[in-house]
Design an enzyme around this catalytic site. Structure first.
Site, PDB file in Angstrom:
ATOM      1  N   CYS A   2      54.769   5.706  -0.822  1.00 35.22           N
ATOM      2  CA  CYS A   2      55.044   5.919   0.483  1.00 35.22           C
ATOM      3  C   CYS A   2      54.635   7.263   1.180  1.00 35.22           C
ATOM      4  O   CYS A   2      54.303   8.087   0.363  1.00 35.22           O
ATOM      5  CB  CYS A   2      56.570   5.580   0.936  1.00 35.22           C
ATOM      6  SG  CYS A   2      57.312   4.432   0.011  1.00 35.22           S
ATOM      7  N   ARG A  27      48.831   5.975   0.364  1.00 37.13           N
ATOM      8  CA  ARG A  27      49.954   6.024  -0.195  1.00 37.13           C
ATOM      9  C   ARG A  27      50.669   4.846  -0.305  1.00 37.13           C
ATOM     10  O   ARG A  27      51.750   4.488  -0.881  1.00 37.13           O
ATOM     11  CB  ARG A  27      51.012   6.936   0.265  1.00 37.13           C
ATOM     12  CG  ARG A  27      50.266   8.495   0.336  1.00 37.13           C
ATOM     13  CD  ARG A  27      51.335   9.561   1.112  1.00 37.13           C
ATOM     14  NE  ARG A  27      52.280   9.994  -0.137  1.00 37.13           N
ATOM     15  CZ  ARG A  27      52.255  10.591  -0.986  1.00 37.13           C
ATOM     16  NH1 ARG A  27      51.094  11.505  -1.347  1.00 37.13           N
ATOM     17  NH2 ARG A  27      53.096  10.851  -1.715  1.00 37.13           N
ATOM     18  N   TRP A  73      55.121   1.865   0.132  1.00 35.39           N
ATOM     19  CA  TRP A  73      54.514   0.885  -0.988  1.00 35.39           C
ATOM     20  C   TRP A  73      55.655   0.375  -1.571  1.00 35.39           C
ATOM     21  O   TRP A  73      56.855   1.467  -2.273  1.00 35.39           O
ATOM     22  CB  TRP A  73      53.905   1.688  -1.879  1.00 35.39           C
ATOM     23  CG  TRP A  73      53.480   1.036  -3.222  1.00 35.39           C
ATOM     24  CD1 TRP A  73      52.015   0.420  -3.045  1.00 35.39           C
ATOM     25  CD2 TRP A  73      53.819   0.829  -4.362  1.00 35.39           C
ATOM     26  NE1 TRP A  73      51.938  -0.291  -4.304  1.00 35.39           N
ATOM     27  CE2 TRP A  73      52.787  -0.056  -5.162  1.00 35.39           C
ATOM     28  CE3 TRP A  73      54.804   1.193  -5.106  1.00 35.39           C
ATOM     29  CZ2 TRP A  73      53.095  -0.394  -6.643  1.00 35.39           C
ATOM     30  CZ3 TRP A  73      55.085   0.832  -6.347  1.00 35.39           C
ATOM     31  CH2 TRP A  73      54.373  -0.003  -7.070  1.00 35.39           C
ATOM     32  N   ASN A  99      60.425   8.995   0.962  1.00 35.57           N
ATOM     33  CA  ASN A  99      59.465   8.770  -0.163  1.00 35.57           C
ATOM     34  C   ASN A  99      59.848   8.961  -1.501  1.00 35.57           C
ATOM     35  O   ASN A  99      60.559  10.325  -1.556  1.00 35.57           O
ATOM     36  CB  ASN A  99      58.028   9.570   0.167  1.00 35.57           C
ATOM     37  CG  ASN A  99      57.147   9.488  -0.994  1.00 35.57           C
ATOM     38  OD1 ASN A  99      56.976   8.502  -1.497  1.00 35.57           O
ATOM     39  ND2 ASN A  99      56.510  10.663  -1.307  1.00 35.57           N
ATOM     40  N   GLY A 100      60.148   8.203  -2.365  1.00 40.02           N
ATOM     41  CA  GLY A 100      60.548   8.627  -3.670  1.00 40.02           C
ATOM     42  C   GLY A 100      61.391   7.227  -4.252  1.00 40.02           C
ATOM     43  O   GLY A 100      61.538   6.089  -3.621  1.00 40.02           O
ATOM     44  N   GLU A 468      35.505   2.223 -16.884  1.00 40.83           N
ATOM     45  CA  GLU A 468      35.766   2.718 -15.658  1.00 40.83           C
ATOM     46  C   GLU A 468      35.065   1.586 -14.503  1.00 40.83           C
ATOM     47  O   GLU A 468      35.572   1.185 -13.826  1.00 40.83           O
ATOM     48  CB  GLU A 468      35.159   3.994 -15.368  1.00 40.83           C
ATOM     49  CG  GLU A 468      35.042   4.521 -13.931  1.00 40.83           C
ATOM     50  CD  GLU A 468      36.401   4.484 -13.257  1.00 40.83           C
ATOM     51  OE1 GLU A 468      37.516   4.336 -13.914  1.00 40.83           O
ATOM     52  OE2 GLU A 468      36.674   4.543 -12.033  1.00 40.83           O
ATOM     53  N   LYS A 472      37.236  -0.861 -11.925  1.00 33.95           N
ATOM     54  CA  LYS A 472      36.591  -0.964 -10.564  1.00 33.95           C
ATOM     55  C   LYS A 472      36.688  -2.472 -10.104  1.00 33.95           C
ATOM     56  O   LYS A 472      37.134  -2.851  -8.958  1.00 33.95           O
ATOM     57  CB  LYS A 472      35.360  -0.288 -10.203  1.00 33.95           C
ATOM     58  CG  LYS A 472      35.216   1.103 -10.101  1.00 33.95           C
ATOM     59  CD  LYS A 472      35.862   1.854  -9.257  1.00 33.95           C
ATOM     60  CE  LYS A 472      37.248   2.267  -9.347  1.00 33.95           C
ATOM     61  NZ  LYS A 472      37.866   3.501 -10.072  1.00 33.95           N
ATOM     62  N   GLU A 475      40.090  -3.949  -9.628  1.00 33.32           N
ATOM     63  CA  GLU A 475      41.205  -3.259  -8.737  1.00 33.32           C
ATOM     64  C   GLU A 475      40.500  -3.675  -7.150  1.00 33.32           C
ATOM     65  O   GLU A 475      41.280  -3.898  -6.287  1.00 33.32           O
ATOM     66  CB  GLU A 475      41.368  -1.615  -8.788  1.00 33.32           C
ATOM     67  CG  GLU A 475      40.193  -0.772  -8.416  1.00 33.32           C
ATOM     68  CD  GLU A 475      40.795   0.589  -8.638  1.00 33.32           C
ATOM     69  OE1 GLU A 475      39.914   1.313  -9.074  1.00 33.32           O
ATOM     70  OE2 GLU A 475      42.038   0.928  -8.165  1.00 33.32           O
ATOM     71  N   HIS A 491      35.165  -9.204 -33.602  1.00 30.70           N
ATOM     72  CA  HIS A 491      36.453  -9.092 -34.213  1.00 30.70           C
ATOM     73  C   HIS A 491      37.468  -9.910 -33.425  1.00 30.70           C
ATOM     74  O   HIS A 491      38.588  -9.761 -33.545  1.00 30.70           O
ATOM     75  CB  HIS A 491      36.945  -7.728 -34.741  1.00 30.70           C
ATOM     76  CG  HIS A 491      36.006  -6.708 -35.392  1.00 30.70           C
ATOM     77  ND1 HIS A 491      36.085  -7.164 -36.743  1.00 30.70           N
ATOM     78  CD2 HIS A 491      34.904  -6.083 -35.023  1.00 30.70           C
ATOM     79  CE1 HIS A 491      35.000  -6.250 -37.419  1.00 30.70           C
ATOM     80  NE2 HIS A 491      34.309  -5.695 -36.328  1.00 30.70           N
ATOM     81  N   LYS A 586      46.855   4.525  -3.196  1.00 31.45           N
ATOM     82  CA  LYS A 586      46.154   5.645  -3.733  1.00 31.45           C
ATOM     83  C   LYS A 586      46.803   6.563  -4.698  1.00 31.45           C
ATOM     84  O   LYS A 586      46.299   6.991  -5.672  1.00 31.45           O
ATOM     85  CB  LYS A 586      45.669   6.492  -2.748  1.00 31.45           C
ATOM     86  CG  LYS A 586      44.549   7.587  -2.835  1.00 31.45           C
ATOM     87  CD  LYS A 586      43.368   7.009  -3.310  1.00 31.45           C
ATOM     88  CE  LYS A 586      42.426   7.883  -3.585  1.00 31.45           C
ATOM     89  NZ  LYS A 586      41.145   7.333  -4.597  1.00 31.45           N
TER      90      LYS A 586
END
Ligand code: AGP
Length: 591
Positions: A2, A27, A73, A99-100, A468, A472, A475, A491, A586
């Protein structure tokens, strides 16, 4: 997670709050809300979804004296409008954004419910508003109520609070979630980061855990442990927080294309013609360390893996751990490692938890972040900035390349090897060539965008870099993508290869080029649809994209840029919200 923003004074509060929220949407963007005091009333508006929907329901002709706003969020409760912030206490005196995470909100909610309080949402935030009301009813002092609420709640919080009877004042409280004050001549502001405030001021005050107080025009009062403390002004390079899209359709595309200039700026900050500019005592510490231990999450974790490869030949024992794992099992082989905390945001909760463990042990930490004034940057023994500029897209792109180049320069400084600078220059040339040829990658993505699964394979550095690439694709393009070392396929994972399965192969490391090519053959003969990314000297007929040659130890980073474009164009072809993918934020400020 948030983002919160608040202000009091003579400014266009509506514009400041709404545009501030847009800058904080990285956020979280599950819901948005605003509250403001006008004509003796506190008006609350909130919506599920993005700030743009909130903008549409807030009247244009408002003239509030104080206001707060929130982009969420969701942690507790669905992302609907009743769970959206702001939340009000039962008697409407207190209106807050938070926020938290309040870890003990269930027992506190129960205690308040027994006393007759009712709750309209499923959030952990409403309990804060009602505790403020309860403590205020007993003491008659808002500051006292805030101090008592801080004592009662456990967890993390950055809150902005409107008290209905004081419409020219903005209260706040903070612990373990970021909150920053900005001071202007005719207004006082606060926000989760400087971005909402940088157009209005360059005078900031960092808040520490346990701080609470209030803002008025021309007045900032901060309290800690019941005593008033002197505000600590900090300078910020406001340019680093400014970013607009310009001609670009998406921040992700813009940020990929900023990479060469980001690397150039990084080099200018850490190298001056013939010597490196790292803090000498930090270098000495690293030279003496038997063990270097990287802690990071997500993209920063993958960049750490590359950094570890660079540092190991110096005779160091180099470990790389996922922060959220190490935080609950903080092992170490030697007693005194130097910890390197890599983080774009500098606010990742899992990493902050690790940092607390390190600091409690009296350990040494080096923070490598992109965010001046972030928690991790401030609490580390040594801190280094990436100077990548604000990264807005949720998917990290420019930060990854900045982190890899930073770690290479650090290795160069420890080894006394300035040749790395020339190698980085060549990398930039190769990156510029990729940018010029991005439409080739677009065409690859256009042909592949219907896939639902993909494998990324490589060996050595190529394998580490391909991790990486897979992240990408997951997401932003919502493709289930897994990265495997070429040698590991037989394997088990090769059982998943069927006709048309997408495999993105990385080939930039001459040492392992022939063995990875053999793996590609094995995959192709089982029906895999290969997209091979290679370098000029290792190219073979049929490769999908070939980059210019650079030093092998940097070449896989160029392939990462290709895979960033690939993910971007896949998402574009699928019509997805590229800069704000579903369920993500983010800055991951909850564990
Ligand atoms: C990157 O594309 C991701 N969104 C995510 O994995 C990110 O790298 C991770 O959350 C770590 O963030 P930090 O670098 O800000 O600590």
């Amino acid at each position: 997670m948030c983002g919160i923003v608040g202000g009091v004074g003579k400014l266009n509060l509506r514009e400041y709050l709404i545009s501030g929220l847009k800058k904080l949407e990285y956020r979280g963007y599950d819901s948005a809300g605003i509250a403001y005091a006008e004509a003796g009333e506190v008006i609350v508006r909130k919506v599920a979804g993005r700030v743009v929907s909130l903008d549409a329901v807030v009247p244009n002709n408002i003239h509030p004296s104080v206001g707060i706003a929130h982009t969420r969020w969701a942690t507790h409760g669905q992302p609907n409008s009743s769970n959206a912030h702001p939340h009000q206490s039962n008697n409407g005196l207190f209106t807050i954004v938070h926020n938290g995470v309040i870890e003990n909100f269930r027992p506190l909610t129960h205690q308040l419910a027994v006393r007759g309080f009712h709750f309209a949402s499923e959030t952990d935030t409403e309990v804060i508003a009602n505790l403020l009301e309860r403590f205020y009813t007993r003491s008659g002092s808002v500051l006292e109520a805030i101090a008592q609420t801080c004592e009662a709640i456990e967890g993390s919080f950055a809150c902005a609070i409107i008290f209905k009877d004081e419409p020219n004042r903005l209260y706040f409280m903070k612990k373990a979630s970021p909150l920053l004050i900005g001071v202007c001549d005719d207004a006082s502001l606060l926000a989760s980061d400087p971005a909402p405030m940088v157009e209005l001021t360059d005078r900031f005050i960092d808040l520490d855990d346990g701080d609470y107080g209030f803002l008025e025009v021309g007045k900032v009062q901060i309290f800690r442990n019941g005593r008033r403390i002197k505000p600590r002004f900090v300078a910020r390079n406001v340019d680093l927080y400014k970013s607009d899209l310009g001609e670009y359709p998406h921040y992700m595309l813009k940020e990929i294309e900023e990479i060469p200039s980001v690397i150039k700026r990084l080099c200018e900050n850490y190298f001056d013609e013939d010597h490196f500019l790292f803090n000498e005592s930090m270098l000495e510490c690293l030279r003496k360390a038997k063990q270097i231990h990287f802690l990071a999450c997500g993209t920063s974790y993958y960049a750490s893996k590359i950094g570890a490869k660079y540092l190991r030949p110096l005779g160091k024992d180099v470990l790389v751990s996922i922060a959220s794992e190490w935080a609950y099992d903080p092992y170490d082989i030697t007693e005194e490692p130097v910890f390197v905390l890599l983080s774009q945001s500098g606010e990742t909760a899992d990493l902050i938890r690790c940092q607390k463990i390190i600091n409690d042990r009296g350990g040494i930490s080096i923070a490598v972040t992109n965010t001046k004034g972030s928690t991790i940057e401030r609490k580390a023994t040594y801190s280094c900035l990436l100077y990548a500029g604000l990264e807005v897209a949720v998917a990290s792109t420019k930060s990854y390349l900045a982190q890899v180049c930073f770690l290479l320069m650090l290795t160069g400084a420890l080894r006394g090897d300035m040749m790395v600078m020339a190698d980085i220059d060549r990398l930039c040339e190769s990156l510029k060539d990729i940018i010029a040829r991005k439409e080739e990658i677009h065409s690859l993505a256009r042909h592949a965008h219907k896939v639902t699964d993909a494998f990324f394979v490589g060996r050595g550095l190529d394998y580490l870099a391909s991790m990486e690439g897979a992240l990408k694709l997951k997401e932003v393009a919502y493709v289930h993508a897994e990265s495997y070392p070429g040698g590991e396929l037989k394997h088990g994972p090769i059982a998943l290869i069927t006709q048309g399965t997408l495999v993105v192969g990385f080939v930039s490391d001459p040492e392992v080029a022939s063995s990875i090519r053999n793996n590609f053959e094995e995959l192709s003969s089982r029906g895999a649809r290969m997209v091979v990314l290679s370098t000029a000297s290792l190219q073979m007929p049929g490769d999908s994209f070939v980059t210019k040659d650079v030093k092998p130890y940097l070449a896989s980073s160029a392939l990462v840029m290709v895979s960033q474009y690939f993910a971007y164009y896949m998402a574009l072809e699928k019509g997805l919200p590229i800069d704000k993918p579903r369920n993500l934020a983010k800055s991951v400020t909850v564990e």
